[in-house]
Design a protein around this motif. Sequence first.
Motif, PDB file in Angstrom:
ATOM      1  N   MET A 298     -11.785  -4.303  15.883  1.00  0.00           N
ATOM      2  CA  MET A 298     -10.420  -4.264  15.171  1.00  0.00           C
ATOM      3  C   MET A 298      -9.920  -3.072  14.671  1.00  0.00           C
ATOM      4  O   MET A 298     -10.877  -2.319  14.100  1.00  0.00           O
ATOM      5  N   LEU A 299      -8.903  -2.764  14.536  1.00  0.00           N
ATOM      6  CA  LEU A 299      -8.357  -1.579  14.160  1.00  0.00           C
ATOM      7  C   LEU A 299      -7.368  -1.877  13.004  1.00  0.00           C
ATOM      8  O   LEU A 299      -6.465  -2.795  12.716  1.00  0.00           O
TER       9      LEU A 299
ATOM     10  N   VAL B 181      -8.610  -7.431   4.389  1.00  0.00           N
ATOM     11  CA  VAL B 181      -7.809  -8.884   4.384  1.00  0.00           C
ATOM     12  C   VAL B 181      -8.168  -9.312   6.008  1.00  0.00           C
ATOM     13  O   VAL B 181      -8.400 -10.588   6.041  1.00  0.00           O
ATOM     14  N   PHE B 182      -8.640  -8.507   6.772  1.00  0.00           N
ATOM     15  CA  PHE B 182      -8.894  -9.007   8.401  1.00  0.00           C
ATOM     16  C   PHE B 182     -10.439  -9.660   8.223  1.00  0.00           C
ATOM     17  O   PHE B 182     -10.387 -10.859   8.805  1.00  0.00           O
ATOM     18  N   ARG B 183     -11.144  -8.796   7.581  1.00  0.00           N
ATOM     19  CA  ARG B 183     -12.309  -9.852   7.312  1.00  0.00           C
ATOM     20  C   ARG B 183     -12.358 -11.136   6.640  1.00  0.00           C
ATOM     21  O   ARG B 183     -12.907 -11.964   7.003  1.00  0.00           O
ATOM     22  N   SER B 184     -11.369 -11.205   5.650  1.00  0.00           N
ATOM     23  CA  SER B 184     -11.160 -12.605   4.896  1.00  0.00           C
ATOM     24  C   SER B 184     -10.536 -13.605   5.774  1.00  0.00           C
ATOM     25  O   SER B 184     -10.876 -14.795   6.331  1.00  0.00           O
TER      26      SER B 184
ATOM     27  N   SER C 297      -6.236  -3.108   4.459  1.00  0.00           N
ATOM     28  CA  SER C 297      -6.170  -4.331   5.576  1.00  0.00           C
ATOM     29  C   SER C 297      -7.358  -4.725   6.134  1.00  0.00           C
ATOM     30  O   SER C 297      -7.345  -5.620   6.560  1.00  0.00           O
ATOM     31  N   ALA C 298      -8.227  -3.959   6.340  1.00  0.00           N
ATOM     32  CA  ALA C 298      -9.628  -4.130   6.618  1.00  0.00           C
ATOM     33  C   ALA C 298     -10.403  -5.214   6.140  1.00  0.00           C
ATOM     34  O   ALA C 298     -10.826  -6.060   6.438  1.00  0.00           O
TER      35      ALA C 298
ATOM     36  N   THR D 235      -0.132  -3.739   8.425  1.00  0.00           N
ATOM     37  CA  THR D 235      -0.745  -4.201   6.984  1.00  0.00           C
ATOM     38  C   THR D 235      -0.093  -5.295   6.659  1.00  0.00           C
ATOM     39  O   THR D 235       1.149  -5.086   6.388  1.00  0.00           O
ATOM     40  N   PRO D 236      -0.974  -6.330   6.101  1.00  0.00           N
ATOM     41  CA  PRO D 236      -0.527  -7.343   5.640  1.00  0.00           C
ATOM     42  C   PRO D 236       0.190  -7.658   4.134  1.00  0.00           C
ATOM     43  O   PRO D 236      -0.938  -7.173   3.423  1.00  0.00           O
TER      44      PRO D 236
END
Length: 922
Positions: A692-693, A702-705, A699-700, A662-663
């Motif tokens: 993606m996991l 964040v990953f989309r962005s 974090s989901a 998680t970032p």
Amino acid sequence: MSRFTFAAGNARKVLALPLYGLGTLASFVVPRSRGLWVFGSGVGIGEGALALLLYVRARDPALRLVWLTRNERDDVRAHDLGISTARVSSPRGFWLTLRARAVVVTHGFGDANRFGTRGAFVVQLWHGIPFKHIHLDSPETLRIPMLSRFSVVRRSVRRAYERSGRGIRMFATASPLAAARIRTAFGLSADRVVVTGDPRDDILATETRDGARASLAALLGMATLPPRVLLYAPTWRDGDIDPVIPVTADWTRIASYLQGSDSLLLVRSHPLGAGDYSAGVDASPRIRMIGSNLQADMAPLLPAVDTLITDYSSIAFDYALVGGGIVFLAPDVLEYSASRGVYELFSDFSGGDEVTSWGAAIDLLEKSDRSPAARERMVSHSRWLAARVHSFSDGGNTERVYEQIEARLNGTELPPQPERAPSLVIESLDVTASTHPAFVVTGTFTGRKPIAVRLTGTRSQLLGTLSTSGATWSATVPLLTSHLAGPELPPPSGRYRFRVMDEDHRVLDVAAPSRLEARLVEKLFRVSMPASDDSVLLDFTAPLADREMGKANQSRLRAAYRASKSIVPGSVFFESYYGQNASSNPRGIDRALAAVAPDVKRMWSIVDASVEVPSGAVAIIEGSEAWWQARASAQLIIINDWLRKRFKRRRGQTVLQTWHGTPLKRIALDRPGTRLRAALASRRESSYWNLMLAQNDFSANVFRSAYAFKRPIWQEGYPRDDSLEAGSSPALRKRLGIPARATVILYAPTWRDDRPGKVDHLDVASFSKEIGPNCVTLIRGHSRTLRPGADVVADGVLDVTSYPDISDLFLVADVLITDYSSVMFDFSVTGKPIYFFTPDLAHYRDELRGFYFDLLAEAPGPVISDAAELVRRIRNPGPAEFADRYAAWRAKFNPRDDGHAGERVVTRLMADHLLTLPSPEL
């Protein structure tokens, strides 16, 4: 003083190409005068060039000797010495250089007028014995702003430096060891590099301590000096600021020590370095600056110095002739060694007693004050350095240089100077090819008896056995070793230095007339022996077959990969951190898959055979034919970082990107200042992923962005954290050699974009000493520091950066110290204390990366910027002041980390037919 960098210097040389051309044309028509010599030095009037000029003036008054000055200060100094001058960049400076028969320099052709040196007898005296890589041996030397990334530019710059080196007609060196380094650095033949001793060191054979102290006192305007004088002289860091400029607390400690020991500290930053030491001068009258503007050449003052404090500077080699103590203060060993390169291990150069902070340096000084044995150890190492790198200490270096110049100008040859032979000679060497390969060496020795042998890499020490009989010795170094009590594996790829030590644990110089033929040893590794005049080196690389080596073969394999279309059901290709280990979420899924569907073929991509893969899995070496085929045919690809090598996803193939945490810090498209090229690369990379996991909803999003990812993101928790439900791991403690009742502190910082390969914000050696005897500090560098870095070695500290899976370490640890690393989100599954050590918080958050949320407001533990405060808080944790925050943190970031994430992921993969069981016939 303005900063100089090689990149900027090279750019200026490119712009000056027309002037080089004009100078070359002029050299064809302007004759050189037999009676004219010109001299110059990058530091002003000094160095070996001054010693030689004064000697030649006395020896041959008929010669016309001119110093090429840079400024008015040089003019005044030369006038005081009765030396004729001309400004180096003036038309007269060009004309004198063009006419001179001999041109004497100490730094480079720019010490004279560089456009007029062609055809002159150029004598290079240099300005010290190199420890760090220089010239052709250093990648820093060959840089040009923005253009160095192009191979054609790098090759062109290298060729230009090689041509420049060929213009040196004679290079004077201090010893065979120094001569070997100079030959490779400048691409010079052996006949142009002579062992004469360094003229600038002659003063050290004649100047007394009292005389040097009197000169120093006069220079500083002091009636008398304190009984002891310390000199701090760091090296130049290619234009960067000295990383050990003391902070306020350091200056206070330094001033207190100077007062208590009745000492004076001289601070001399490198002439081309930068640093603000004014706070020290304000802190105590016992701290004085002694820059090059005050004293161009330090050699005449070195006998006045009782202890030298330095890092990688060649001044250590010069000062060794004085025989005083040396404190090696070097906080950035890993980063500096990786970026600049060094000719020998820093621990050999320093004697193994280096420190990384001013506090530790003062501790060492105080210890040497109290203990004669400690002081003798310092002085003994200094004497050893002098004997190793100086063939002469008789004060006759300048005379030997002059005689060599005269002989060569007159076309005669002098008999070779006697050279000290290496104490060990290798007569035979080989790598045995078997299931238990070994490096086997035999030879002879003189002088000190060898007693220990090893091959030393960045993160691996291969220990061997050594025996002697009369004047012969033999050694065997097994090439399969167990690291941190793991299985026996080949050494990680990289360069290893063959080191033989005497009874005082000091390295002995080894000569190896023969070379080892490059070969593939079983399916374990490839080994070769690069050319080196002053070391025995072995290069270990991945065990690729001959048909898999080289650009042509890799292009063929890549073409076959791209043409392949067949998918093998029930096959999974795993890769973690670019194949550097088999860990993280891919390993967690592998573990669940082995339990749920043991017939599935699990293939792990690894960089070399040193990487341990899970039981029952197949290890596949990156770049091998099997690797390309597995990548093409796997039904499911599970990774935790970017794909590489022109990946192509084919029909029926699924890529699951598990990511690696998680970032907190911004990533990919969300990073501030992301350039177009990086943005396009991020979008291209994410286009390869089907799934993606994510560990949590945060974090989901964040990953989309960050990756503009519009495909499914599964929130099933992190499979890598499933093992944390086990609670503790006594067996792992035993494996790592940690006492059962010891408190284990895990320090796991993230990497720094501006300082890759370096983990140094917490001085773990000092921290471990302060925290107490019943504690063990584990240091775990980021995956990006695994290959370029080196293990930290200190009492009470165990470097576990190369341990395969950090989740195991969470079970062992009682406390976590981190900064901005995603380990904060995984370790919180354990419920154990977390401390955030963030001395560079503002810089990292506001300038370097940026954050997704306010760490200060949400952190489940104290955020601390001072190391002393960190020690205090860990020693006295106090009440559970962060209990509410910790609970909120876990609810937000660990909602599904319940020990079954891997099972859920595998179940969904099969339910969605993204992974099917292999056919019985397969």
